[in-house]
Scaffold this motif. Structure first.
Motif, PDB file in Angstrom:
ATOM      1  N   GLY A 231       0.867  -1.301  -0.090  1.00  0.00           N
ATOM      2  CA  GLY A 231      -0.020   0.030   0.020  1.00  0.00           C
ATOM      3  C   GLY A 231       1.017   1.309  -0.227  1.00  0.00           C
ATOM      4  O   GLY A 231       1.564   1.343   0.950  1.00  0.00           O
TER       5      GLY A 231
ATOM      6  N   ARG B  15       0.529  -9.560  19.144  1.00  0.00           N
ATOM      7  CA  ARG B  15       1.283  -9.184  17.786  1.00  0.00           C
ATOM      8  C   ARG B  15       1.752 -10.656  17.279  1.00  0.00           C
ATOM      9  O   ARG B  15       2.338 -11.281  18.022  1.00  0.00           O
ATOM     10  CB  ARG B  15       2.322  -8.330  17.713  1.00  0.00           C
ATOM     11  CG  ARG B  15       2.746  -7.901  16.216  1.00  0.00           C
ATOM     12  CD  ARG B  15       1.673  -7.352  15.328  1.00  0.00           C
ATOM     13  NE  ARG B  15       1.709  -6.981  13.866  1.00  0.00           N
ATOM     14  CZ  ARG B  15       1.146  -7.466  12.862  1.00  0.00           C
ATOM     15  NH1 ARG B  15      -0.065  -7.709  13.226  1.00  0.00           N
ATOM     16  NH2 ARG B  15       1.512  -6.891  11.739  1.00  0.00           N
TER      17      ARG B  15
ATOM     18  N   SER C 253       2.338   4.485   5.494  1.00  0.00           N
ATOM     19  CA  SER C 253       1.796   5.093   4.251  1.00  0.00           C
ATOM     20  C   SER C 253       0.511   5.707   4.277  1.00  0.00           C
ATOM     21  O   SER C 253       0.406   6.858   3.754  1.00  0.00           O
ATOM     22  CB  SER C 253       2.065   4.165   3.158  1.00  0.00           C
ATOM     23  OG  SER C 253       3.446   3.647   3.145  1.00  0.00           O
TER      24      SER C 253
ATOM     25  N   TYR D 220      -3.217  -9.843   8.462  1.00  0.00           N
ATOM     26  CA  TYR D 220      -4.160  -8.569   8.728  1.00  0.00           C
ATOM     27  C   TYR D 220      -5.342  -9.065   9.665  1.00  0.00           C
ATOM     28  O   TYR D 220      -6.085  -8.442  10.291  1.00  0.00           O
ATOM     29  CB  TYR D 220      -4.592  -7.985   7.560  1.00  0.00           C
ATOM     30  CG  TYR D 220      -3.054  -7.009   7.157  1.00  0.00           C
ATOM     31  CD1 TYR D 220      -3.327  -5.816   7.469  1.00  0.00           C
ATOM     32  CD2 TYR D 220      -2.384  -7.658   6.592  1.00  0.00           C
ATOM     33  CE1 TYR D 220      -2.090  -4.934   7.254  1.00  0.00           C
ATOM     34  CE2 TYR D 220      -1.189  -6.840   6.099  1.00  0.00           C
ATOM     35  CZ  TYR D 220      -0.922  -5.596   6.597  1.00  0.00           C
ATOM     36  OH  TYR D 220       0.015  -4.744   6.371  1.00  0.00           O
TER      37      TYR D 220
ATOM     38  N   GLY E 213       0.877  -1.136  15.290  1.00  0.00           N
ATOM     39  CA  GLY E 213      -0.667  -0.967  15.292  1.00  0.00           C
ATOM     40  C   GLY E 213      -0.978  -2.004  14.157  1.00  0.00           C
ATOM     41  O   GLY E 213      -0.126  -2.640  13.546  1.00  0.00           O
ATOM     42  N   ALA E 214      -2.276  -1.951  13.679  1.00  0.00           N
ATOM     43  CA  ALA E 214      -2.813  -2.720  12.886  1.00  0.00           C
ATOM     44  C   ALA E 214      -2.163  -2.481  11.492  1.00  0.00           C
ATOM     45  O   ALA E 214      -2.112  -3.228  10.427  1.00  0.00           O
ATOM     46  CB  ALA E 214      -4.067  -2.611  12.772  1.00  0.00           C
TER      47      ALA E 214
ATOM     48  N   ILE F 141       8.131   1.411   5.747  1.00  0.00           N
ATOM     49  CA  ILE F 141       8.826   2.534   4.969  1.00  0.00           C
ATOM     50  C   ILE F 141       9.007   3.911   5.381  1.00  0.00           C
ATOM     51  O   ILE F 141       9.453   4.806   5.332  1.00  0.00           O
ATOM     52  CB  ILE F 141       8.667   2.362   3.360  1.00  0.00           C
ATOM     53  CG1 ILE F 141       8.888   0.839   2.943  1.00  0.00           C
ATOM     54  CG2 ILE F 141       9.081   3.425   2.526  1.00  0.00           C
ATOM     55  CD1 ILE F 141       8.708   0.418   1.699  1.00  0.00           C
ATOM     56  N   THR F 142       7.748   4.083   5.913  1.00  0.00           N
ATOM     57  CA  THR F 142       7.215   5.398   6.799  1.00  0.00           C
ATOM     58  C   THR F 142       8.305   5.490   7.759  1.00  0.00           C
ATOM     59  O   THR F 142       8.836   6.759   8.038  1.00  0.00           O
ATOM     60  CB  THR F 142       5.913   5.718   6.993  1.00  0.00           C
ATOM     61  OG1 THR F 142       5.118   5.190   6.038  1.00  0.00           O
ATOM     62  CG2 THR F 142       5.729   7.049   7.369  1.00  0.00           C
ATOM     63  N   ARG F 143       8.291   4.513   8.417  1.00  0.00           N
ATOM     64  CA  ARG F 143       9.151   4.404   9.811  1.00  0.00           C
ATOM     65  C   ARG F 143      10.701   4.880   9.211  1.00  0.00           C
ATOM     66  O   ARG F 143      11.455   5.626  10.197  1.00  0.00           O
ATOM     67  CB  ARG F 143       9.185   3.050  10.410  1.00  0.00           C
ATOM     68  CG  ARG F 143       9.933   2.705  11.357  1.00  0.00           C
ATOM     69  CD  ARG F 143      10.056   1.221  11.990  1.00  0.00           C
ATOM     70  NE  ARG F 143      10.984   0.785  12.956  1.00  0.00           N
ATOM     71  CZ  ARG F 143      12.207   0.409  12.628  1.00  0.00           C
ATOM     72  NH1 ARG F 143      12.560   0.489  11.509  1.00  0.00           N
ATOM     73  NH2 ARG F 143      13.032   0.005  13.710  1.00  0.00           N
TER      74      ARG F 143
ATOM     75  N   LEU G 136       6.534  -4.675  11.063  1.00  0.00           N
ATOM     76  CA  LEU G 136       6.576  -4.774   9.542  1.00  0.00           C
ATOM     77  C   LEU G 136       7.750  -3.541   9.310  1.00  0.00           C
ATOM     78  O   LEU G 136       7.738  -2.601  10.288  1.00  0.00           O
ATOM     79  CB  LEU G 136       5.196  -4.079   9.000  1.00  0.00           C
ATOM     80  CG  LEU G 136       5.317  -3.967   7.242  1.00  0.00           C
ATOM     81  CD1 LEU G 136       5.547  -5.252   6.563  1.00  0.00           C
ATOM     82  CD2 LEU G 136       4.534  -2.888   6.789  1.00  0.00           C
TER      83      LEU G 136
HETATM   84  C1  LIG Z   1       1.118  -3.766  10.119  1.00  0.00           C
HETATM   85  C2  LIG Z   1       1.831  -2.510   9.472  1.00  0.00           C
HETATM   86  N1  LIG Z   1       2.725  -1.895  10.186  1.00  0.00           N
HETATM   87  C3  LIG Z   1       3.253  -1.090   9.822  1.00  0.00           C
HETATM   88  C4  LIG Z   1       2.667  -0.304   8.537  1.00  0.00           C
HETATM   89  C5  LIG Z   1       3.511   1.027   8.010  1.00  0.00           C
HETATM   90  O1  LIG Z   1       4.303   0.616   6.761  1.00  0.00           O
HETATM   91  P1  LIG Z   1       4.553   1.596   5.617  1.00  0.00           P
HETATM   92  O2  LIG Z   1       5.127   2.655   6.193  1.00  0.00           O
HETATM   93  O3  LIG Z   1       5.721   0.895   4.860  1.00  0.00           O
HETATM   94  O4  LIG Z   1       3.304   1.856   5.138  1.00  0.00           O
HETATM   95  C6  LIG Z   1       1.800  -0.871   7.773  1.00  0.00           C
HETATM   96  C7  LIG Z   1       1.178  -0.361   6.582  1.00  0.00           C
HETATM   97  O5  LIG Z   1       1.509  -0.711   5.354  1.00  0.00           O
HETATM   98  C8  LIG Z   1       1.446  -2.126   8.293  1.00  0.00           C
HETATM   99  O6  LIG Z   1       0.298  -2.542   7.628  1.00  0.00           O
END
Ligand SMILES: Cc1ncc(COP(=O)(O)O)c(C=O)c1O
Length: 333
Positions: free
Chosen positions: A64, A171, A281, A187, A217-218, A243-245, A240
């Motif tokens: 996403g 988790r 994202s 999910y 989080g979710a 990529i925003t992290r 996860l």
């Molecule tokens: C479970 C989970 N953690 C973290 C994220 C944040 O990931 P990203 O910043 O790569 O979108 C997402 C979103 O995609 C996610 O579904």
């Protein structure tokens, strides 16, 4: 016999009952095309067989991501699409789906879809890889089929901050269902946490690892500011690899000169944090106002969170961290 009873009921139904006529969809799709294995298809024609491995056993991976419209430049910028596509390929490798591997081709397909739909506004994009074996078995690794979508989308959360509950659901862990990747089956875990949080009057949920550390989080990773330090859980604590992290870590280090602590976080550290925010994202950078009804800081957006929020929203249109090449123009200049 049970079978005979069922058969009798079915034949009675088919003879006597009038089948309902399907109604037209309540809301028209916001876009004309989706992409199926690189080909444009009408929004309503992107289909997967009901007996596919994906629908029977939840085997599939996805991404996403976002694109942002810059009114100043009259340009749409897609954010870190190549990095998302690389994670999609990693996800396929981990769950063993024999899908396409060429990140550049996948990236160009997605941007081509956006152009075909002539989208000029903020949007959310998806790339999904499914296993479309007819009457599939759980261990089927193909044939893989790829769907992509690009749909207009504004803010995911409002700007008022989030009241967050620490979920009673743990988790999932790398020993069972690897949270490091975006597997659709993961999910279910976040969904249960969200349903519980909403039932209890919260906006969002954070889950802890089986061993009791804050995970994520979710659909978002989490950061806190405590005792003057910006902290986030390590990628080995059931998260996860967001990529925003990663973008926030880069912006904090390079634009703000911060030294970030990547370390396990206890639940009660959140209760006594000065600032907590989530990021993703879809979620972008969004502040947390309370955790388990314990107010965080003043209850408004904290100073560091606000700075990172601004930097992130600059980065998505290439006004910060421009040297990273994260914001990719969708239309020719
Ligand atoms: C479970 C989970 N953690 C973290 C994220 C944040 O990931 P990203 O910043 O790569 O979108 C997402 C979103 O995609 C996610 O579904």
């Amino acid at each position: 016999m049970i079978w005979e009873e069922e058969h009798y009921e079915m034949s009675t139904l088919s003879e006597e009952a009038t089948l309902p006529v399907p109604e037209a969809p309540a809301s028209a799709p916001k876009v004309r095309y989706l992409l199926h294995d690189g080909e444009l298809v009408d929004y309503h024609d992107a289909r997967l067989h009901v007996l596919s491995t994906t629908l029977k056993y939840g085997v599939g991976v996805f991404e996403g991501f976002r694109a942002y419209w810059s009114e100043d430049e009259k340009q749409l910028y897609a954010f870190r699409v190549g990095d998302h596509m690389r994670r999609l390929v990693d996800s396929m490798r981990v769950v063993e789906i024999d899908g396409p591997q060429d990140v550049d081709v996948l990236t160009e397909q997605l941007l081509g879809l956006v152009r075909a739909n002539e989208l000029r506004g903020n949007l959310h994009m998806r790339a999904q890889v499914f296993v479309d074996s007819s009457d599939g078995k759980p261990e089927d690794t193909g044939p893989a089929t790829v769907f992509m979508a690009a749909i207009p989308m504004g803010n995911y959360f409002g700007a008022t901050g989030l009241d967050v509950q620490i979920s009673s659901w743990a988790r999932l862990s790398d020993r069972s269902m690897p949270p490091r990747i975006k597997s659709i089956a993961n999910y279910q875990n976040g969904r249960l946490a969200m349903l519980e949080a909403r039932r209890n009057g919260y906006d969002a949920a954070l889950l802890m690892t089986e061993s009791g550390h804050v995970a994520e989080g979710a659909g978002y990773n989490v950061f806190m500011v405590r005792k003057g330090r910006l902290c986030t859980p390590p990628t080995t604590d059931s998260i996860l690899e967001g990529i925003t992290r990663d973008s926030v870590l880069h912006l904090a280090r390079t634009e703000l000169g911060l030294d970030v602590d990547i370390r396990p976080i206890d639940r009660t550290e959140l209760y006594s944090a000065d600032e907590v925010f989530v990021c993703g994202s879809a979620a972008e950078v969004n502040h947390v106002t309370s955790v388990d009804r314990t107010p965080i800081g003043s209850g408004g957006v904290g100073e560091l969170t606000a700075r990172l929020q601004r930097l992130y929203l600059d980065a998505v249109v290439g006004r910060a961290a421009a040297d990273q090449g994260w914001a990719q123009p969708v239309y020719p200049a």
